[in-house]
Scaffold this active site. Structure first.
Site, PDB file in Angstrom:
ATOM      1  N   TYR A 125       1.224  10.167  -5.593  1.00  0.00           N
ATOM      2  CA  TYR A 125       0.720  11.557  -5.743  1.00  0.00           C
ATOM      3  C   TYR A 125       1.611  12.501  -6.258  1.00  0.00           C
ATOM      4  O   TYR A 125       1.694  13.788  -6.043  1.00  0.00           O
ATOM      5  CB  TYR A 125       0.524  11.972  -3.974  1.00  0.00           C
ATOM      6  CG  TYR A 125       0.093  11.032  -2.872  1.00  0.00           C
ATOM      7  CD1 TYR A 125      -1.291  10.684  -2.955  1.00  0.00           C
ATOM      8  CD2 TYR A 125       0.661  10.556  -1.920  1.00  0.00           C
ATOM      9  CE1 TYR A 125      -1.817   9.791  -2.079  1.00  0.00           C
ATOM     10  CE2 TYR A 125       0.386   9.603  -1.177  1.00  0.00           C
ATOM     11  CZ  TYR A 125      -0.952   9.402  -1.107  1.00  0.00           C
ATOM     12  OH  TYR A 125      -1.415   8.398  -0.208  1.00  0.00           O
TER      13      TYR A 125
ATOM     14  N   CYS B 138       9.424  -3.184 -12.054  1.00  0.00           N
ATOM     15  CA  CYS B 138       9.408  -3.634 -13.704  1.00  0.00           C
ATOM     16  C   CYS B 138       8.234  -2.503 -13.974  1.00  0.00           C
ATOM     17  O   CYS B 138       7.116  -2.980 -14.624  1.00  0.00           O
ATOM     18  CB  CYS B 138       8.950  -4.723 -13.735  1.00  0.00           C
ATOM     19  SG  CYS B 138      10.552  -5.767 -14.268  1.00  0.00           S
ATOM     20  N   GLU B 139       8.086  -1.209 -13.904  1.00  0.00           N
ATOM     21  CA  GLU B 139       7.083  -0.364 -14.660  1.00  0.00           C
ATOM     22  C   GLU B 139       7.629   0.957 -14.577  1.00  0.00           C
ATOM     23  O   GLU B 139       8.499   1.436 -13.915  1.00  0.00           O
ATOM     24  CB  GLU B 139       5.955  -0.027 -13.494  1.00  0.00           C
ATOM     25  CG  GLU B 139       5.344  -1.397 -12.922  1.00  0.00           C
ATOM     26  CD  GLU B 139       3.869  -1.243 -12.318  1.00  0.00           C
ATOM     27  OE1 GLU B 139       3.436  -0.048 -12.775  1.00  0.00           O
ATOM     28  OE2 GLU B 139       3.369  -1.899 -11.929  1.00  0.00           O
TER      29      GLU B 139
HETATM   30  N1  LLP Z   1      -7.118  11.698  11.247  1.00  0.00           N
HETATM   31  C1  LLP Z   1      -7.740  10.950  10.245  1.00  0.00           C
HETATM   32  C2  LLP Z   1      -9.114  10.461  10.431  1.00  0.00           C
HETATM   33  C3  LLP Z   1      -6.852  10.875   9.000  1.00  0.00           C
HETATM   34  O1  LLP Z   1      -7.621  10.110   7.766  1.00  0.00           O
HETATM   35  C4  LLP Z   1      -5.764  11.295   8.900  1.00  0.00           C
HETATM   36  C5  LLP Z   1      -4.987  10.793   7.583  1.00  0.00           C
HETATM   37  C6  LLP Z   1      -5.071  12.195   9.774  1.00  0.00           C
HETATM   38  C7  LLP Z   1      -6.022  12.257  11.012  1.00  0.00           C
HETATM   39  C8  LLP Z   1      -3.759  12.183   9.833  1.00  0.00           C
HETATM   40  O2  LLP Z   1      -3.442  13.160   8.602  1.00  0.00           O
HETATM   41  P1  LLP Z   1      -1.960  13.950   8.620  1.00  0.00           P
HETATM   42  O3  LLP Z   1      -1.803  14.820   9.873  1.00  0.00           O
HETATM   43  O4  LLP Z   1      -0.816  12.910   8.387  1.00  0.00           O
HETATM   44  O5  LLP Z   1      -2.154  14.714   7.186  1.00  0.00           O
HETATM   45  N2  LLP Z   1      -0.771   8.938   2.392  1.00  0.00           N
HETATM   46  C9  LLP Z   1      -1.005  10.316   2.386  1.00  0.00           C
HETATM   47  C10 LLP Z   1      -1.658  10.847   3.596  1.00  0.00           C
HETATM   48  C11 LLP Z   1      -2.907   9.980   3.510  1.00  0.00           C
HETATM   49  C12 LLP Z   1      -3.724  10.764   4.897  1.00  0.00           C
HETATM   50  C13 LLP Z   1      -4.789   9.856   5.530  1.00  0.00           C
HETATM   51  N3  LLP Z   1      -5.496  10.170   6.463  1.00  0.00           N
HETATM   52  C14 LLP Z   1       0.351  10.855   1.896  1.00  0.00           C
HETATM   53  O6  LLP Z   1       1.498  10.043   2.038  1.00  0.00           O
HETATM   54  O7  LLP Z   1       0.678  12.065   1.756  1.00  0.00           O
END
Ligand code: LLP
Length: 425
Positions: A322, A351-352
């Site tokens: 991201y 390796c990228e």
């Molecule tokens: N509820 C649902 C249905 C979700 O899909 C998510 C996150 C959350 C709650 C929690 O969201 P948060 O409070 O953590 O923003 N990998 C990405 C973030 C992906 C979030 C996916 N869904 C990153 O590293 O920024």
């Protein structure tokens, strides 16, 4: 401590009674280090957002599923979500029970739904097609639906989960079809949820989306309200990743006051007796985690200075995936604080060319043998790591409340990499 750049972790005593260099001697790198006190503090801030009896913090376990952290989060009084059989299994291992879990899934099989139902969880489905499948799996049962409130938010287009450009949620215009499927399978609509996206630092979008759901339930689903027991507004609460630039935190006092007033007024107006969930992942765990890595090489390539580490995108994928920013600290045996800055790009050992952890940063000059601390790595860090290039996954350590370190996941071994292969004999 004698470090080159460590004001942030120093100011909060992040490493307790130990130091990054001691931890590296004990456990090696890459190493995810978590701080119990910070984790508890974040849970308490969220739980304090509203004093309404039905207000719950439903920790979104996808952000970090280490059972040692899950146990602390449970002890603090949070509920949790699960979105796969694996998350459900680990949540249970950490002591969560059906009463404090919900299954918030997307595009899953009948078997997976059945598993959640057999475990006693309330399941949220997020399309008409999944509602129909659920009706076949659990006729006469209770169900939640995930709606798309039309308002999206997030730090990157890949994490915006409402509005038109997303696979998530049931459009608000589809309620006739929802009702018809509920009737057809004799299902009770027991709740609604939504999640507009991940990482907001300004709460208006989240509060507006709450209004959308509350208004929608009141105007379109008023007749079903007596059976509705859960309204889940989702997560997305942001944390300041640019700490060295003094980025402001989310104003939790203001957010809590506005959220509480809104919910209290709605309860008064509608007589709603159920629960209100918020579903944060990142806010709970991001700041309690620092990732430690070793510097093995440095080089200049034309005008660019590269710092080569063992922190490839197999260990922390967020920057590569991201373009996410994580602050970097520098620890050195007998090092002294250094404020003379040089532009440097910190890369991993994969390796990228896209294996970049921190691009063109103005930092004190980093040398071979230094240890780096990548801040705010507790959320979507270890859980998104992989063994790409066949590098075993990192170890995880918890700095417990009394400041002592405790291993909570051992480093993977070469045997861990190969134990799933069959037919090698
Ligand atoms: N509820 C649902 C249905 C979700 O899909 C998510 C996150 C959350 C709650 C929690 O969201 P948060 O409070 O953590 O923003 N990998 C990405 C973030 C992906 C979030 C996916 N869904 C990153 O590293 O920024």
């Amino acid at each position: 401590m004698s470090n080159v750049r460590s004001e942030q972790t120093d100011s909060i005593g992040f490493f307790g009674r130990t130091t990054p260099l001691d931890l590296v001697k004990m456990y090696g790198t890459p190493l995810y280090v978590y701080n119990e006190n910070i984790l508890r503090q974040r849970c308490r801030e969220l739980l304090g957002l509203s004093s309404l009896p039905g207000f719950c913090v439903n920790y979104s376990a996808k952000a970090n599923t280490n059972p040692a952290l899950l146990r602390i989060i449970r002890e603090e009084g949070c509920h949790a979500d699960a979105m796969s059989p694996g998350e459900l299994h680990i949540n249970k291992l950490a002591g969560f029970t059906a009463e404090n879990l919900v299954y918030v899934c997307n595009n899953v099989s009948a078997d997976e739904m059945r598993n959640a139902v057999e475990n006693g969880l309330l399941v949220s489905v997020d399309s008409l097609s999944q509602l129909e499948l659920y009706g076949k799996v659990n006729p006469g049962g209770k169900v939640m639906i995930r709606i798309n409130p039309g308002i999206g938010a997030g730090h990157h287009k890949k994490v915006v989960t409402a509005g038109k450009e997303t696979k998530f949620g049931i459009d608000l215009s589809c309620m006739a079809e929802v009702r018809s499927l509920l009737n057809q399978h004799n299902l009770t609509l027991a709740g609604l949820n939504q999640h507009i996206g991940s990482l907001f630092m300004e709460p208006n979008g989240y509060l507006d989306a709450m209004d959308v759901m509350l208004h929608f339930v009141q105007t379109e689903l008023g007749d079903l309200l007596p059976n509705i027991e859960t309204l889940d507004f989702g997560g997305g609460f942001g944390i300041p990743y640019h700490k060295y630039e003094g980025e402001a935190r989310l104003d939790m006092a203001d957010l809590g006051a506005r959220m509480h007033a809104k919910l209290a007024a709605w309860v008064k107006e509608t007589g709603y007796k159920g629960r209100f969930f918020i579903e944060p992942g990142r806010y709970v765990v991001a700041e309690c985690g620092v990732l430690l890595g070793s510097v093995y090489a440095t080089k200049n390539n034309g005008p660019n200075r590269y710092v080569g580490t063992d922190l490839g995108f197999n260990v922390l994928v967020r920057p590569a995936m991201y373009d996410s920013f994580h602050d970097v600290e520098i620890y050195r045996e007998n090092g002294t604080p250094d404020h003379e800055l040089t532009e440097q790009t910190i890369v991993g050992n994969i390796c990228e060319s896209g294996d970049i952890l921190a691009k063109k940063r103005q930092l004190p000059c980093i040398h071979e043998g230094d240890i780096l601390g990548i801040l705010d790595a507790g959320a979507y860090g270890f859980v998104m790591s992989s063994s790409y290039n066949q590098r075993p996954r990192a170890a995880e350590v918890l700095i417990t409340a009394d400041g002592t370190p405790k291993l909570i996941r051992r480093r993977e071994t070469l045997d861990d990499l190969t134990r799933q292969f069959v037919g090698l004999e």
